[in-house]
Design a protein around this motif. Sequence first.
Motif, mmCIF file in Angstrom:
data_model
loop_
_atom_site.group_PDB
_atom_site.id
_atom_site.type_symbol
_atom_site.label_atom_id
_atom_site.label_comp_id
_atom_site.label_asym_id
_atom_site.label_seq_id
_atom_site.Cartn_x
_atom_site.Cartn_y
_atom_site.Cartn_z
ATOM 1 N N SER A 84 0.791 -1.168 0.104
ATOM 2 C CA SER A 84 -0.078 0.091 -0.014
ATOM 3 C C SER A 84 0.806 1.158 0.150
ATOM 4 N N ASP A 93 -0.230 -0.857 -10.713
ATOM 5 C CA ASP A 93 -0.634 0.469 -10.520
ATOM 6 C C ASP A 93 -0.146 1.096 -12.114
ATOM 7 N N LYS A 97 3.991 8.011 -2.225
ATOM 8 C CA LYS A 97 4.074 6.530 -2.686
ATOM 9 C C LYS A 97 5.263 6.312 -3.996
ATOM 10 N N SER A 144 -3.652 -4.651 -3.421
ATOM 11 C CA SER A 144 -3.363 -3.253 -3.337
ATOM 12 C C SER A 144 -2.788 -2.475 -4.407
ATOM 13 N N LYS A 189 -3.679 2.254 -7.216
ATOM 14 C CA LYS A 189 -3.371 3.419 -6.376
ATOM 15 C C LYS A 189 -3.199 4.669 -7.206
#
Length: 245
Positions: free
Chosen positions: A86, A94, A121, A241, A244
Amino acid sequence: MRPVRRGPSPQSADFVPYASALAPLVGRIGLYCSYCERLIPTNLAIEHIQAKSLPKYAALEGRWHNFLLGCVNCNSTKGDKEVILSQYLLPDRDNTALAYEYLPDGTVQVARGLTAVRSRKAEATLALVGLDKASAQAASTANEVQVALDRCAQRQQAWFEANVAHDELQAQPDNDLLRRMIVRLAQARGFFSVWMTVFAADRDMRLRLVQAFPGTLESGCFDPVSTAPVKPAPNPDKLISGKKI
């Protein structure tokens, strides 16, 4: 950072030894480092997203969904760090094409306009594999200095070649053979994101590039008509996850 789709495992069991997954993985996402995008024709390694040396992830050593491809530099820099999914942006789940900007001086920076959360991130991912060492001055060891110089120099060379190709194509935009040759040059040099940036205004060339680099079109992260990055990432394999960015 080129988004890719690894797809479902080509076999029902884990890979033992894990290195036996190299050929099918290269077939799915190409001979490129999943992080720095360099073409690595030799010594390309299976990159365990969760390090196989960590006891809590020992069961994932041969697990297909735990594999990417890594060059020696990115792989060794990442080492045995635990990856809290995450907290990072990963190219298999992603749309990392939205996360970074590639500059003519060979550096990579977090894209402007991201939310604070996504920026953190994106920065964490660069640091994870050492791509935040944008220059020799930012490096702290002799090895990091050399790696930073090599990476920047190689991206600068890709920029130079992509710009020369772009200028030649501007002079003869209807030359289909030239367009195909430019795509082959891009495949031979690597650094997908550099080529996509240089040809940002040429939808046809961007589409050709997306189609030419294995696993990119399949990721669904680029619109198949406009080539605009899709957000969030479709994450067709529903990896943990994902989406994102």
